[in-house]
Design an enzyme around this catalytic site. Sequence first.
Site, PDB file in Angstrom:
ATOM      1  CG  LEU A 143     -17.926  23.629  68.678  1.00 29.66           C
ATOM      2  CD1 LEU A 143     -16.510  23.991  69.332  1.00 29.66           C
ATOM      3  CD2 LEU A 143     -19.030  24.637  69.308  1.00 29.66           C
ATOM      4  CG  ASP A 144     -20.516  26.789  62.735  1.00 31.23           C
ATOM      5  OD1 ASP A 144     -21.021  25.760  62.289  1.00 31.23           O
ATOM      6  OD2 ASP A 144     -20.771  27.777  62.814  1.00 31.23           O
ATOM      7  NE  ARG A 145     -11.544  24.250  57.818  1.00 32.21           N
ATOM      8  CZ  ARG A 145     -11.222  24.227  56.508  1.00 32.21           C
ATOM      9  NH1 ARG A 145     -11.998  24.226  55.722  1.00 32.21           N
ATOM     10  NH2 ARG A 145      -9.880  24.065  56.535  1.00 32.21           N
TER      11      ARG A 145
END
Length: 319
Positions: A143-145
């Site tokens: 997942l993106d940060r």
Amino acid sequence: MAETKRPQVRETVVGEDSGGQRIDNFLLKTLKGVPKSRIYRLLRKGEVRVNRGRAKPEYRLQTGDIVRIPPVRTRDPAAAVRPGEWILKQVEQSILYEDGGLLVLNKPSGLAVHGGSGLSYGVIEALRALRPDAHFLELAHRLDRDTSGCLVIAKKRSTLRAFHELLRNGGVDKRYLTLVQGRWRGGKVEAPLRKNVLSSGERLVKVHTAGKYALSLFSPVTLYDGASLMEVKLITGRTHQIRVHARHSGHPIAGDDKYGDPEFNRWMAGFGLKRLFLHAGLLHFTLDTTVHVEAPLEEGLKKVLTQIIHRKDEKDAKP
């Protein structure tokens, strides 16, 4: 940075949990702190041997393989940065589901899934610090940060392989919640995506005919004045897919500093939004058992939606 003294040639027998793993990834995990470029140089020069023969980076190890690891100085594990106690507590309290092969946690926004690119640690490092005796803990996807929500961590190599097989064959149902600009009835967004890496190391994704096939399904949950809460089902899983597809459709995501609309972001900040409004809210798949996990929205995002409704009620009430 502390280093081990006089490293020696060593041989290791590949266990069941490492069977099927690429040799380059195996070495990156085994030789902690050694740069990727050095790992690939060792392989290219034949200093790493598998069953006494050379191995290409893409070679997948088999259980029982004997890997010769040359003398390479590695970072002293004692010198590794340990996540702060508040991060460890946050990650531990975020676990939503766990069985013998995997766990699912509600990843907080702002916490990367792993260290790197200037970050000392991420979710996976925090979990390993929490469970120092765990034999195997690996990210099953990413997942993106700045994205929150359901994140799967594999506790066995066999579970990791099986989950990846499900991903490749569309066997994992992933649903996201996102707040976008404008009133949008949604629909199918089918636009190829090409990833570019800037000189700074930043990833930037664009819709491009030469890109990889990507498909997202957007469905409205609630339509507000000037914004829409959408559920997104991912059919493919490209980098930044939802963010770029939303922008491509003329409805960028609220709080998106990379692909969003600055004016819309400022408007959303007025409702208290301090982050990207993108949340992996649901995961459903079947391995040995059927796993269905829903991650609740964090309170900050709920308050933003409440403020939007409250502002509209105030506006409607004015004579």
